[in-house]
Design a protein around this motif. Structure first.
Motif, short mmCIF file in Angstrom:
data_model
loop_
_atom_site.label_atom_id
_atom_site.label_comp_id
_atom_site.label_asym_id
_atom_site.label_seq_id
_atom_site.Cartn_x
_atom_site.Cartn_y
_atom_site.Cartn_z
N ARG A 47 0.76 -1.35 0.09
CA ARG A 47 0.20 -0.07 -0.09
C ARG A 47 0.90 1.26 -0.20
O ARG A 47 0.30 2.37 0.30
N SER A 48 2.12 1.07 -0.17
CA SER A 48 3.03 2.16 -0.35
C SER A 48 4.04 2.04 -1.48
O SER A 48 4.19 0.86 -1.81
N VAL A 49 4.59 3.04 -1.81
CA VAL A 49 5.62 2.86 -3.04
C VAL A 49 6.79 1.83 -2.55
O VAL A 49 7.32 1.24 -3.24
N CYS A 50 7.25 2.33 -1.16
CA CYS A 50 8.39 1.53 -0.88
C CYS A 50 8.02 0.17 -0.74
O CYS A 50 8.87 -0.66 -0.90
N ALA A 51 6.86 -0.23 -0.08
CA ALA A 51 6.39 -1.51 0.00
C ALA A 51 6.32 -2.40 -1.58
O ALA A 51 6.75 -3.46 -1.27
N VAL A 52 5.88 -1.63 -2.51
CA VAL A 52 5.80 -2.23 -3.78
C VAL A 52 7.40 -2.35 -4.29
O VAL A 52 7.73 -3.49 -4.61
N VAL A 53 8.12 -1.51 -4.07
CA VAL A 53 9.67 -1.71 -4.61
C VAL A 53 10.42 -2.78 -3.75
O VAL A 53 11.14 -3.28 -4.51
N TYR A 54 9.94 -2.77 -2.65
CA TYR A 54 10.98 -3.81 -1.73
C TYR A 54 9.92 -5.18 -1.45
O TYR A 54 10.47 -6.11 -0.87
N SER A 55 9.02 -5.51 -2.25
CA SER A 55 8.35 -6.51 -2.01
C SER A 55 9.10 -7.85 -2.72
O SER A 55 9.18 -7.71 -3.89
N ASN A 56 9.34 -8.75 -2.12
CA ASN A 56 9.46 -10.06 -2.53
C ASN A 56 10.83 -9.83 -3.58
O ASN A 56 10.70 -10.69 -4.63
N ASN A 57 11.69 -9.09 -3.53
CA ASN A 57 12.66 -9.15 -4.55
C ASN A 57 12.34 -8.71 -5.89
O ASN A 57 12.74 -9.37 -6.95
N GLN A 58 11.56 -7.86 -5.91
CA GLN A 58 10.78 -7.77 -7.28
C GLN A 58 11.66 -7.01 -7.98
O GLN A 58 11.45 -6.67 -9.17
#
Length: 163
Positions: A47-58
């Motif tokens: 739910r945040s840009v940083c969560a997306v960027v750091y999600s499961n080595n994506q």
């Protein structure tokens, strides 16, 4: 959004773009920025840009084999993020893509179960059928006055207002 949240969002976008496509074209970089934004709006990666960027080595931000950062290139990337996300100077060239890869990966008939794709430079962006479309309304000064999701179904169109 306060200034600290804005700065953190810009930093997370910039780190991902810098490490994924730093030496690529402007359009490829804008494409990656929009994939991150699309993932944020999907809610599947956080739910945040940083969560997306750091999600499961994506994204390559978690790779510890990075070369030293070129400060000028990184700062230019941050400015590109601001121009794209805040000032909306660059159109979204990848539609609703949620994935991308370098074209050095051999082509497949299907990727993540999807066949449609767009090719920008050396990057392949994979298009996904949207479940919903983000609808935003701005006043004459450019200030966001309404944001919501629109879903289309065979029998009706539903507007959902986000808090």
């Amino acid at each position: 959004m306060d200034i600290n949240e804005l700065e953190m969002n810009v930093n997370c976008y910039a780190q991902a773009v810098y490490h994924e496509v730093n030496t690529r074209t402007l359009e490829e970089k804008v494409g990656v920025i929009n994939v991150i934004r699309n993932r944020l709006h999907s809610g599947r990666w956080g739910r945040s840009v940083c969560a997306v960027v750091y999600s499961n080595n994506q994204f390559a931000v978690q790779d510890e084999t990075h070369h030293p950062v070129n400060e000028r290139a990184y700062l230019e990337t941050k400015l590109l993020v601001i121009d794209t996300i805040v000032h909306r100077k660059h159109a979204n060239p990848v539609a609703n893509s949620l994935y991308f890869h370098d074209d050095s990966i051999p082509p497949k008939k299907e990727w993540f179960g999807k066949k449609k794709k767009t090719h920008i430079g050396r990057m392949v962006f994979l298009l996904m059928k949207p479940l919903a479309w983000l609808v935003e309304e701005f006043d004459s000064t450019g200030k966001l006055v309404w944001s919501g999701l629109m879903t289309s179904e065979p029998t009706r169109t539903v507007m959902v207002k986000r808090p």
